[in-house]
Design a protein around this motif. Structure first.
Motif, PDB file in Angstrom:
ATOM      1  N   GLY A   1       0.795  -1.228   0.000  1.00 39.05           N
ATOM      2  CA  GLY A   1       0.000   0.000   0.000  1.00 39.05           C
ATOM      3  C   GLY A   1       0.821   1.268   0.000  1.00 39.05           C
ATOM      4  O   GLY A   1       0.291   2.360  -0.193  1.00 39.05           O
ATOM      5  N   GLN A   2       2.152   1.135   0.184  1.00 35.03           N
ATOM      6  CA  GLN A   2       3.039   2.301   0.171  1.00 35.03           C
ATOM      7  C   GLN A   2       3.667   2.541  -1.202  1.00 35.03           C
ATOM      8  O   GLN A   2       4.420   3.495  -1.371  1.00 35.03           O
ATOM      9  CB  GLN A   2       4.155   2.103   1.207  1.00 35.03           C
ATOM     10  CG  GLN A   2       3.665   2.054   2.642  1.00 35.03           C
ATOM     11  CD  GLN A   2       2.951   3.331   3.040  1.00 35.03           C
ATOM     12  OE1 GLN A   2       3.530   4.418   2.989  1.00 35.03           O
ATOM     13  NE2 GLN A   2       1.691   3.211   3.430  1.00 35.03           N
TER      14      GLN A   2
ATOM     15  N   ASN B   1      -1.167   4.099  -5.156  1.00 38.06           N
ATOM     16  CA  ASN B   1      -1.594   5.453  -4.786  1.00 38.06           C
ATOM     17  C   ASN B   1      -1.624   6.386  -5.996  1.00 38.06           C
ATOM     18  O   ASN B   1      -1.270   7.562  -5.892  1.00 38.06           O
ATOM     19  CB  ASN B   1      -0.650   6.015  -3.710  1.00 38.06           C
ATOM     20  CG  ASN B   1      -0.723   5.249  -2.418  1.00 38.06           C
ATOM     21  OD1 ASN B   1      -1.568   5.518  -1.571  1.00 38.06           O
ATOM     22  ND2 ASN B   1       0.168   4.268  -2.253  1.00 38.06           N
TER      23      ASN B   1
ATOM     24  N   PRO C   1       2.710   7.805  -0.897  1.00 38.11           N
ATOM     25  CA  PRO C   1       1.904   8.379   0.179  1.00 38.11           C
ATOM     26  C   PRO C   1       2.774   9.144   1.167  1.00 38.11           C
ATOM     27  O   PRO C   1       3.918   8.771   1.425  1.00 38.11           O
ATOM     28  CB  PRO C   1       1.258   7.155   0.831  1.00 38.11           C
ATOM     29  CG  PRO C   1       2.166   6.030   0.501  1.00 38.11           C
ATOM     30  CD  PRO C   1       2.742   6.336  -0.856  1.00 38.11           C
ATOM     31  N   LYS C   2       2.241  10.200   1.723  1.00 35.47           N
ATOM     32  CA  LYS C   2       2.958  11.021   2.692  1.00 35.47           C
ATOM     33  C   LYS C   2       2.060  11.281   3.891  1.00 35.47           C
ATOM     34  O   LYS C   2       0.843  11.103   3.834  1.00 35.47           O
ATOM     35  CB  LYS C   2       3.399  12.341   2.060  1.00 35.47           C
ATOM     36  CG  LYS C   2       4.381  12.182   0.889  1.00 35.47           C
ATOM     37  CD  LYS C   2       4.766  13.540   0.313  1.00 35.47           C
ATOM     38  CE  LYS C   2       5.742  13.385  -0.849  1.00 35.47           C
ATOM     39  NZ  LYS C   2       6.127  14.697  -1.434  1.00 35.47           N
TER      40      LYS C   2
ATOM     41  N   LEU D   1      -0.816   9.484   8.789  1.00 37.14           N
ATOM     42  CA  LEU D   1      -1.787   8.408   8.646  1.00 37.14           C
ATOM     43  C   LEU D   1      -1.540   7.551   7.405  1.00 37.14           C
ATOM     44  O   LEU D   1      -1.750   6.344   7.422  1.00 37.14           O
ATOM     45  CB  LEU D   1      -3.210   8.987   8.611  1.00 37.14           C
ATOM     46  CG  LEU D   1      -3.689   9.640   9.910  1.00 37.14           C
ATOM     47  CD1 LEU D   1      -5.085  10.201   9.738  1.00 37.14           C
ATOM     48  CD2 LEU D   1      -3.676   8.622  11.054  1.00 37.14           C
ATOM     49  N   ARG D   2      -1.112   8.172   6.323  1.00 34.52           N
ATOM     50  CA  ARG D   2      -0.975   7.433   5.076  1.00 34.52           C
ATOM     51  C   ARG D   2       0.385   6.756   4.916  1.00 34.52           C
ATOM     52  O   ARG D   2       0.517   5.823   4.131  1.00 34.52           O
ATOM     53  CB  ARG D   2      -1.213   8.368   3.890  1.00 34.52           C
ATOM     54  CG  ARG D   2      -2.624   8.948   3.820  1.00 34.52           C
ATOM     55  CD  ARG D   2      -2.863   9.601   2.488  1.00 34.52           C
ATOM     56  NE  ARG D   2      -2.722   8.651   1.399  1.00 34.52           N
ATOM     57  CZ  ARG D   2      -2.562   9.011   0.123  1.00 34.52           C
ATOM     58  NH1 ARG D   2      -2.486  10.303  -0.191  1.00 34.52           N
ATOM     59  NH2 ARG D   2      -2.446   8.097  -0.829  1.00 34.52           N
ATOM     60  N   HIS D   3       1.393   7.225   5.646  1.00 31.65           N
ATOM     61  CA  HIS D   3       2.733   6.657   5.486  1.00 31.65           C
ATOM     62  C   HIS D   3       3.315   6.136   6.802  1.00 31.65           C
ATOM     63  O   HIS D   3       3.624   4.940   6.914  1.00 31.65           O
ATOM     64  CB  HIS D   3       3.669   7.700   4.884  1.00 31.65           C
ATOM     65  CG  HIS D   3       5.085   7.213   4.746  1.00 31.65           C
ATOM     66  ND1 HIS D   3       5.434   6.186   3.891  1.00 31.65           N
ATOM     67  CD2 HIS D   3       6.236   7.598   5.377  1.00 31.65           C
ATOM     68  CE1 HIS D   3       6.737   5.961   3.993  1.00 31.65           C
ATOM     69  NE2 HIS D   3       7.243   6.797   4.884  1.00 31.65           N
TER      70      HIS D   3
ATOM     71  N   PRO E   1       1.121   3.165   8.651  1.00 31.07           N
ATOM     72  CA  PRO E   1       1.189   1.841   8.002  1.00 31.07           C
ATOM     73  C   PRO E   1       2.571   1.198   8.062  1.00 31.07           C
ATOM     74  O   PRO E   1       2.682  -0.018   8.269  1.00 31.07           O
ATOM     75  CB  PRO E   1       0.781   2.149   6.557  1.00 31.07           C
ATOM     76  CG  PRO E   1      -0.045   3.374   6.645  1.00 31.07           C
ATOM     77  CD  PRO E   1       0.583   4.187   7.730  1.00 31.07           C
TER      78      PRO E   1
END
Length: 287
Positions: free
Chosen positions: A152-153, A158, A163-164, A167-169, A172
């Motif tokens: 997902g990274q 994305n 992702p940055k 929460l998004r990076h 996870p």
């Protein structure tokens, strides 16, 4: 005046000998900490099977790191190999012919876009975690979830951008690290108990121990423990002799001993400290 191009922060420093040394030291420190963590878990499961604690035995940091080398068996090697292969994927793709590159990248991007399904598969494996753990494969569930989180990274997952943000990076990646640590913990505990069970079945092959004491030690009776005590009138320092014991581990004059035919659910482990009133002799184990 011509300006020299400036690379990303830290790249130039890593290219110098000092930078490379710092990088190696940092990686070595991380590996040593991970091995210490794995060694503690392994020893906890191994000696816990014999009703002992590694802390009580008194293992040092280097000894626990060395103990972790016993973990280099199939499950952990699979996990480490898979991790190394994943890290080398970009370089491997560049070495492929262009048609093969497009196929491989397309396949990886398709999997990355479906990373949620990979995570869901890991969650479903968690529901069957206990049967898997009993068969030695419980570590697959957290590893699968970690793989889904890391997929997902990727840019493919994305819309072509990394992702940055927290929460998004950060979250996870941190969660993926925790799941991988859990996988290592499961492997360490599983192998520790498995090795202990195997060693318990061959207690007679371990180093034989004969204990001499100035008086009766009042040890818990066992069918394989033979106590021979002489009368007080006999002119000798050590009046009692104990046989039928095998050495589990020794440190600083402390001896953790198992009787022959030791059974996990019923039999004691004898912990003796060598002193002026107690002498221990070590002999070859016999079948």
């Amino acid at each position: 005046m011509t300006e020299h191009p400036v690379g990303p922060p830290g790249v130039a420093d890593q290219a110098t000998p000092a930078g490379l040394l710092k990088s190696v030291v940092a990686q070595a420190s991380f590996v040593a900490a991970l091995m210490f963590y794995a060694g503690v878990l392994y020893d906890g499961a191994y000696y816990g099977y014999f009703h002992l604690s590694p802390i009580g035995i008194g293992f040092t940091f280097p000894e626990l790191v060395i103990q972790s080398l016993r973990l280099l068996a199939l499950p952990l090697l699979i996990l480490l190999s898979a991790t190394l292969v994943v890290l080398q994927v970009p370089d491997l793709l560049r070495r492929l012919p262009r048609p093969a590159q497009r196929i491989a990248r397309g396949s990886l991007d398709a999997v990355a876009r479906r990373h949620v399904l990979v995570m869901l598969s890991g969650v479903l494996l968690l529901l069957a975690w206990r049967p898997l753990q009993l068969r030695g494969w419980g570590w697959i569930a957290p590893t699968t979830i970690a793989a889904g989180l890391m997929l997902g990274q990727t840019k493919a997952a994305n819309g072509g951008r990394r992702p940055k943000g927290m929460l998004r990076h950060a979250v996870p990646v941190f969660a993926a690290g925790l799941f991988l640590l859990w996988a290592v913990a499961l492997i360490a505990a599983l192998m520790g108990r498995s090795d202990a069970e195997a060693d318990a079945r061959t207690v007679e092959d371990r180093t034989a121990v004969v204990v001499f004491s100035t008086k009766s030690l009042k040890l818990t009776p066992h069918r394989s423990l033979h106590e021979q005590c002489l009368g007080a009138e006999v002119d000798t320092l050590y009046h009692c002799r104990y046989e039928g014991l095998r050495l589990l581990v020794t440190r600083g004059g402390r001896y953790d001993l198992l009787p022959l035919d030791w059974q996990h659910d019923y039999d004691p482990v004898y912990v003796l400290q060598e002193s002026a009133d107690l002498r221990v002799e070590l002999l070859p184990g016999t079948r």
